[in-house]
Scaffold this active site. Structure first.
Site, PDB file in Angstrom:
ATOM      1  N   ARG A  72     -25.222  -5.820 -29.614  1.00  0.00           N
ATOM      2  CA  ARG A  72     -25.257  -6.045 -30.845  1.00  0.00           C
ATOM      3  C   ARG A  72     -24.180  -5.453 -31.564  1.00  0.00           C
ATOM      4  O   ARG A  72     -23.551  -3.776 -30.449  1.00  0.00           O
ATOM      5  CB  ARG A  72     -26.790  -4.847 -31.295  1.00  0.00           C
ATOM      6  CG  ARG A  72     -26.354  -5.213 -32.311  1.00  0.00           C
ATOM      7  CD  ARG A  72     -27.874  -3.980 -33.163  1.00  0.00           C
ATOM      8  NE  ARG A  72     -27.395  -3.239 -33.222  1.00  0.00           N
ATOM      9  CZ  ARG A  72     -27.654  -1.393 -33.456  1.00  0.00           C
ATOM     10  NH1 ARG A  72     -29.334  -1.591 -33.016  1.00  0.00           N
ATOM     11  NH2 ARG A  72     -27.009  -0.482 -33.328  1.00  0.00           N
ATOM     12  N   HIS A  80     -27.691  -1.828 -36.759  1.00  0.00           N
ATOM     13  CA  HIS A  80     -28.645  -1.589 -36.333  1.00  0.00           C
ATOM     14  C   HIS A  80     -29.257  -2.836 -37.913  1.00  0.00           C
ATOM     15  O   HIS A  80     -29.335  -3.974 -37.981  1.00  0.00           O
ATOM     16  CB  HIS A  80     -29.476  -0.464 -36.173  1.00  0.00           C
ATOM     17  CG  HIS A  80     -31.310  -1.232 -36.443  1.00  0.00           C
ATOM     18  ND1 HIS A  80     -32.093  -2.037 -35.722  1.00  0.00           N
ATOM     19  CD2 HIS A  80     -32.440  -1.041 -37.482  1.00  0.00           C
ATOM     20  CE1 HIS A  80     -32.779  -2.205 -36.138  1.00  0.00           C
ATOM     21  NE2 HIS A  80     -33.058  -1.752 -36.978  1.00  0.00           N
ATOM     22  N   TYR A 139     -23.722   6.641 -31.439  1.00  0.00           N
ATOM     23  CA  TYR A 139     -24.234   6.183 -30.336  1.00  0.00           C
ATOM     24  C   TYR A 139     -23.833   5.686 -29.644  1.00  0.00           C
ATOM     25  O   TYR A 139     -24.169   4.785 -28.231  1.00  0.00           O
ATOM     26  CB  TYR A 139     -25.555   6.620 -30.378  1.00  0.00           C
ATOM     27  CG  TYR A 139     -26.605   5.278 -31.247  1.00  0.00           C
ATOM     28  CD1 TYR A 139     -26.365   3.830 -30.543  1.00  0.00           C
ATOM     29  CD2 TYR A 139     -26.422   5.414 -32.336  1.00  0.00           C
ATOM     30  CE1 TYR A 139     -26.666   3.192 -31.370  1.00  0.00           C
ATOM     31  CE2 TYR A 139     -26.408   4.496 -33.310  1.00  0.00           C
ATOM     32  CZ  TYR A 139     -27.270   3.305 -33.330  1.00  0.00           C
ATOM     33  OH  TYR A 139     -27.703   2.321 -33.723  1.00  0.00           O
TER      34      TYR A 139
HETATM   35  C1  LIG Z   1     -44.458  -0.959 -34.863  1.00  0.00           C
HETATM   36  C2  LIG Z   1     -43.045  -0.877 -35.715  1.00  0.00           C
HETATM   37  N1  LIG Z   1     -42.442   0.654 -34.730  1.00  0.00           N
HETATM   38  C3  LIG Z   1     -41.303   0.704 -35.232  1.00  0.00           C
HETATM   39  C4  LIG Z   1     -40.707   0.186 -36.246  1.00  0.00           C
HETATM   40  C5  LIG Z   1     -39.189   0.715 -36.757  1.00  0.00           C
HETATM   41  N2  LIG Z   1     -37.644  -0.446 -36.204  1.00  0.00           N
HETATM   42  C6  LIG Z   1     -37.255  -1.348 -36.629  1.00  0.00           C
HETATM   43  S1  LIG Z   1     -36.358  -2.190 -36.085  1.00  0.00           S
HETATM   44  C7  LIG Z   1     -36.705  -1.315 -34.553  1.00  0.00           C
HETATM   45  C8  LIG Z   1     -35.900  -1.224 -33.141  1.00  0.00           C
HETATM   46  C9  LIG Z   1     -36.403  -2.972 -33.164  1.00  0.00           C
HETATM   47  O1  LIG Z   1     -35.061  -3.369 -31.472  1.00  0.00           O
HETATM   48  P1  LIG Z   1     -35.957  -4.997 -30.951  1.00  0.00           P
HETATM   49  O2  LIG Z   1     -37.169  -5.066 -30.871  1.00  0.00           O
HETATM   50  O3  LIG Z   1     -34.193  -4.720 -29.886  1.00  0.00           O
HETATM   51  O4  LIG Z   1     -34.966  -5.345 -31.735  1.00  0.00           O
HETATM   52  P2  LIG Z   1     -33.441  -5.762 -33.098  1.00  0.00           P
HETATM   53  O5  LIG Z   1     -33.599  -4.447 -33.745  1.00  0.00           O
HETATM   54  O6  LIG Z   1     -32.867  -5.434 -31.945  1.00  0.00           O
HETATM   55  O7  LIG Z   1     -32.960  -6.838 -33.182  1.00  0.00           O
HETATM   56  C10 LIG Z   1     -37.475  -0.203 -34.882  1.00  0.00           C
HETATM   57  C11 LIG Z   1     -38.349   0.267 -33.426  1.00  0.00           C
HETATM   58  C12 LIG Z   1     -40.870  -0.879 -36.886  1.00  0.00           C
HETATM   59  N3  LIG Z   1     -40.468  -1.811 -38.057  1.00  0.00           N
HETATM   60  N4  LIG Z   1     -41.847  -1.484 -36.582  1.00  0.00           N
END
Ligand SMILES: Cc1ncc(C[n+]2csc(CCOP(=O)(O)OP(=O)(O)O)c2C)c(N)n1
Ligand SMILES: [Mg+2]
Length: 364
Positions: free
Chosen positions: A255, A259, A268
């Protein structure tokens, strides 16, 4: 027994580096396919870059940037038939564009406007899933239903590295494995889940290893290589159609952006690593491949970019021309018999919306 074959522990790739790593080939793809893939990459790239600008201009809300993820989305979607189903996460919010969805629809979604809701049956694209990983079990159940009906359709579900720590991922993967569901589990391993690096996410050596525990074969692929992603997904789709069940694809990338627009990664992330990774981004890599083949000219590249920019200009204009939504929508479609208090709450909301100054005073 399912396994990550030893050769798959490294990453599959097709596109060389124009130097010591030679270009490979994908059987069955011709010049027209290459140019379609290229235009789709440019469309998604342009969508993403313009969306960041629109966010900064206050024209869309918080936005999950997918810059650098385009090859994973385009390459995998190209391996599907039109009747196959796509279950996107917020990271694949604009994947419907590859199925003819209008940019204004996706932009409206990011504006929090009901014009951004679509009928999944129109595109065979399910709603964008914001809860991390919950759609993995939805997709598994859906694809199982298709199999029970004797249809040849399969489904693909996109999720991130962080999602592989969620219960619903494990429930969906286990179910898909046991029931031999025609599902492609496509993991975008961009090595970050918000602020959590993949090294802190799991003690597993690879994310593909998690699939093995569920009896699901896995492929690891370079997520910045649109052709390798296409080939891997085509294989997974063929298995699904042949009744051989699900496949897990771990597409590895990095990435290079925040985010989402509400994040400040300078707190970070190592900026030097990001700079290095940006030089290997997926659109430029495919451009290099096509130029080495003599397929891409400056005119085609400029035309693709101009078309995509025009589609975005039209899209944001259409989205902004939508009349404001009726606040009653917040209360409708929740209960068959709405609680009596809803009527009073809606009246209160209408009063507040009619005099925003008062709301600000009440909030301060
Ligand atoms: C069930 C849930 N827990 C926490 C969140 C908050 N949250 C949004 S995105 C994220 C990170 C997810 O990372 P990843 O699965 O690696 O996907 P990426 O965003 O890197 O595509 C989190 C913790 C959420 N949306 N849903
Ligand atoms: Mg991630």
């Amino acid at each position: 027994m399912a396994q990550v074959r030893p050769a798959e522990r490294g990453l599959r790739r097709v596109i060389g580096d124009g130097g010591t790593i030679p270009d490979g080939e994908v059987e069955g793809l011709g010049e027209d396919d290459f140019l379609t893939l290229y235009r789709q990459l440019v469309l998604l790239r342009t969508y993403d870059e313009r969306s960041l600008v629109y966010h900064r201009q206050g024209r869309i809300g918080t936005y999950a940037i997918f810059w650098g993820h385009e090859a994973m989305q385009v390459g995998s979607a190209y391996a599907l038939d039109r009747e196959d189903w796509i279950f996107p996460s917020y990271r694949e919010s604009a994947i419907g564009l590859l199925r003819g969805m209008r940019p204004s629809t996706v932009l409206s979604w990011w504006r929090g406007h009901p014009a951004g809701w679509w009928n999944p049956l129109d595109y065979n694209v399910a709603s964008i899933c914001v809860p991390v990983g919950t759609h993995v079990s939805h997709a598994a159940g859906f694809a199982w239903g298709k199999r029970l009906r004797g249809e040849r359709t399969c489904a693909i579900v996109y999720f991130g590295d962080g999602a592989t720590s969620e219960g619903s991922f494990h429930e969906g993967a286990n179910f898909a494995g046991v029931m031999r569901v025609p599902l492609v589990l496509f993991c975008n391993n961009n090595q970050w889940a918000n602020t959590t690096p993949v090294s802190a996410q799991t003690a597993a050596e690879t994310l593909a290893d998690k699939a093995i525990g569920y009896g699901i074969p896995a492929i690891r692929v370079d997520g910045g290589d649109v052709l390798a992603v296409y080939e891997a997904t085509r294989e997974a789709v063929a298995r699904a159609r042949a009744g051989e069940g699900p496949t897990f694809i771990e597409a590895v990338t990095y990435r290079c952006t925040p985010h989402a627009t509400a994040d400040d990664p300078s707190l970070y992330i190592d900026p030097q690593r990001v700079e290095e990774e940006r030089t290997r981004e997926c659109v430029v890599r495919f451009e290099g491949y096509l130029r080495r083949l003599g397929v891409l000219t400056n005119e085609i590249a400029e035309e693709a970019r101009a078309e995509a920019l025009e589609a975005m200009r039209e899209g944001i204009a259409e989205a902004e021309a939508e009349p404001p939504p009726d606040p009653a929508l917040l209360f409708e479609n929740v209960y068959v018999n709405p609680p009596a208090a809803f009527a009073g709450d809606l009246a209160e909301l209408r009063r507040i919306l009619a005099s925003p100054g008062e709301t600000r005073r009440a909030a301060s």
